[in-house]
Structures are given as structure tokens and as C-alpha cells.
Write an enzyme that holds these catalytic residues in place. Structure first.
Site, short mmCIF file in Angstrom:
data_model
loop_
_atom_site.label_atom_id
_atom_site.label_comp_id
_atom_site.label_asym_id
_atom_site.label_seq_id
_atom_site.Cartn_x
_atom_site.Cartn_y
_atom_site.Cartn_z
CG ASP A 153 -8.04 4.29 -3.83
OD1 ASP A 153 -9.24 4.14 -4.17
OD2 ASP A 153 -7.13 3.57 -4.27
CE1 TYR A 202 -6.90 2.81 -0.56
CE2 TYR A 202 -4.54 2.76 -0.12
CZ TYR A 202 -5.64 2.30 -0.81
OH TYR A 202 -5.49 1.32 -1.74
CD GLU A 210 -2.92 -0.99 -0.06
OE1 GLU A 210 -3.00 0.07 -0.69
OE2 GLU A 210 -3.50 -2.03 -0.42
#
Ligand code: SF4
Length: 357
Positions: free
Chosen positions: A142, A124, A41
């Protein structure tokens, strides 16, 4: 009207598409380890999946666990990061790996709120780890999610405002399939990345088309809406590659700017491009008693970051005498050993092609 956007239809169609048609294969999908999910991520922030993929593989190979990353030399991690940009991500990642290893005995926090307290982890990433690693009901929000939701539901509130963020976040949580939040999150991210794409969405292949607001009204190119136009700052970097006896003068970048902690040759930055003739006249040469046998302009490179455009010009300066005056906090490094130093990608390409390593 039966083609009005419908929340139940949205979640049902999306998860069915994910189970049967979504064939986007990436190594971090279905990954249960929070460390690897976090790594992927962080790498994928501001980076497309295919571009981030080799970096993810290199990091996992070099640092298979959070303890390995914590024990890494900054220099080694930054060198692996070369080319991804936004080097603060790498810096925060190292700090967080060390915090988890030293303060949390190597165990990743297991709740959204505790994940959020880690350096470099925002809503996020916390949602992604909470959902993918621990199956917790947190929806990721996102750019992909803004796009899919705004088009399907016809939301024209700018997503980069507080109001917009609240609207999209609330809606994303209402739509979340709580029994399998990981599959739902993966589905919406993949749909945004492969079908409901920024340019020309592939509406004919979309499981949501039947009730999609933007498709129905031909508004796909107008949604989602951004409130502000990005202001682009133009910067001109002039690198003087000072060469003395097969060594190059470099120093570490610091301050709150791009490429922090990476090395670079001597930089003269301006808001305008400077040509060789003018460069030679600049005070740097006089102030540092720079004597050279040759100086050549060796090309330029343009790159666009989110908020800035950088034109980099390279000048190779072969010194006839080692400058007496101390040049900031730099060091002279053998050109044959430059490959061991972490430079921004722009410089790596230039050095590889023009110097000797
Ligand atoms: S129908 Fe088109 S615009 Fe609507 S969600 Fe699907 S891909 Fe996006």
C-alpha cells in the site's frame, strides 16, 4: 561500500525493530478473526488509523460477527459510516457480509485467491487477511509500503504505473519473511505510518537508516515518485433546506457519485458558486411552485476529497405553502427525527447545529 541497500538487512532489521521497538498499539493488531481484520482494513483504506479507530470500535460493537453485519439494515450501517467518506466501501462490505453469510455459511474464504473474488476486496486487503488471519505468505503493498521501499532501495519508478506496481509488488514478495508473514507485514506498515512518514521521516529513529538510499543521498523528499498530478474537480453544492411544518424535504442520493445511498436535502449543483440573489431566480422555484416566507443563506463548508474539492452552501427555506408539485422521489421527515437518517458528515454537522435534533 557497505551502506548499499540490502534485502537481507532490510527484512532482518525491520522484523527486529517490530519485535523490540514498535509500540504502535491498535485494537486490530494481532487480531486473529478474519472478519475483524477485514473490517479494519476496509475502514482504513483512504483513512488514517486514528481517524478510523472510533469507526472500527463502533462497527465491532454494533456488529460483532459477519452474520450480524449481514443482518444489519443498510441505513444503520451507513449511519455508523457517516464521516468516513467513500461510501461504496460500506455498500460493498454489506454485500460481501451477506454473500459470506448466505452463500458460504458464514465462513470466510481462507486463501488469497478466494478472498480476492469477494466484492470490495482487492490485492491489498486479500493479502492482509490471508497473512494476518491465516499466516499465508502474501505481502501487503500500500502507500506505506511504496514509500518505505522506494526510499530505502532508491526506486524512482512511479508507483502508480503498471511498471511501478509490478516492481514494488515483486520486491515486496522477495522481502517477505515467510515464516511469520503477519509480523513482517505489520512491521512495514507500522514503519511507514510512524517512522518513514510522508512529510518529514524520522530517519534518526529508523532501523533501516544505515543502508537507506534516500537518507544517504538526501532524497527523502523526492521519493516515492507519482506519475500524474491529481486532477482536482471543483464542485459547488447548494443545499436548499425546504422546511414545512417542522418537516424537512430529503431524498436518497443515487447514481455513481459520492455519498451514494445517503440522504440529502434539495441540491442544486453547479461548477460556480451561486449567491442567494441568483439562487432565488433559478428555475427550480418557478417549476416547483415554491412559495416561501423566508430564505436565508446559512453558511458554507469546504472539503477536499482525493479527486475533488466541494464547497457546500446552505440555504434555509421556510415554506409558506407545501409545494404541490411532486419533488422527485423525496420525503418529508420531522426535523426531530432527522437523527435517525443517514446523511453525509457535512450535512450532519450543519443539521445538528441549525435544526433541532
Ligand atoms: S532512513 Fe529515513 S527515508 Fe530511509 S527508510 Fe528510514 S525513515 Fe525512511
Amino acid at each position: 561500500m557497505n551502506n548499499v541497500p540490502n534485502k537481507h538487512f532490510f527484512t532482518k532489521q525491520l522484523t527486529a525493530w517490530h519485535a523490540t521497538e514498535n509500540n504502535r498499539n491498535l485494537p486490530w493488531k494481532n487480531e486473529p478473526e478474519p472478519y475483524k481484520i477485514w473490517l479494519s482494513e476496509v475502514i482504513l483504506q483512504q483513512t488514517r488509523a486514528l481517524q478510523g479507530l472510533p469507526y472500527y470500535l463502533r462497527f465491532v460493537d454494533a456488529f460483532p460477527t459477519v452474520k450480524d453485519l449481514a443482518a444489519a439494515k443498510d441505513e444503520d450501517a451507513f449511519r455508523l459510516w457517516q464521516g468516513l467518506g467513500y461510501y461504496n466501501r460500506c455498500k460493498n462490505m454489506l454485500a460481501t457480509a451477506r454473500y459470506i453469510t448466505n452463500e458460504l455459511k458464514g465462513k470466510f474464504p481462507t486463501t488469497y485467491d478466494t478472498l480476492l473474488q469477494l466484492k470490495g476486496i482487492g490485492p491489498y486487503t486479500a493479502s492482509a487477511i490471508a497473512s494476518f488471519a491465516f499466516g499465508l505468505p502474501h505481502a501487503v503493498v500500500d502507500g506505506n509500503v511504496y514509500r518505505v521501499l522506494s526510499r530505502y532501495f532508491g526506486i524512482d519508478t512511479p508507483f502508480d504505473t503498471t511498471e511501478g506496481k509490478n516492481i514494488f509488488s515483486t520486491l515486496a514478495h522477495e522481502l517477505l519473511e515467510t515464516k511469520d508473514s503477519a509480523a513482517y507485514n505489520q512491521a512495514i506498515m507500522d514503519l511507514g505510518a510512524t517512522v518513514c512518514t510522508p512529510g518529514k521521516p524520522l530517519c534518526d529513529q529508523c532501523p533501516l537508516q544505515k543502508k537507506c538510499f534516500a537518507f544517504d543521498r538526501g532524497l527523502t523528499d523526492l521519493l516515492p515518485v507519482r506519475s500524474k498530478k491529481l486532477k482536482i474537480r471543483k464542485r459547488y453544492f447548494h443545499y436548499l433546506l425546504l422546511l414545512w411544518n417542522n418537516t424537512l424535504w430529503i431524498h436518497k442520493r443515487n447514481g455513481n457519485d459520492i455519498w451514494e445511498n445517503l440522504y440529502e436535502p434539495l441540491l442544486i449543483e453547479d461548477t460556480e458558486p451561486i449567491d442567494l440573489e441568483k439562487l432565488i431566480q433559478c428555475s427550480f422555484f418557478k417549476d416547483n411552485d415554491i412559495k416561501y416566507s423566508s430564505i436565508t443563506y446559512s453558511g458554507s463548508y469546504c472539503q477536499r476529497l482525493t479527486h475533488q474539492q466541494i464547497e457546500t452552501r446552505f440555504f434555509i427555506v421556510t415554506l409558506s405553502k407545501k409545494p404541490k408539485i411532486h419533488l422527485h422521489d423525496g420525503l418529508w421527515v420531522k426535523t426531530s427525527e432527522l437523527g435517525k437518517t443517514a446523511f453525509p458528515k457535512t450535512l450532519v454537522s450543519f443539521l445538528e447545529n441549525n435544526l433541532y435534533f
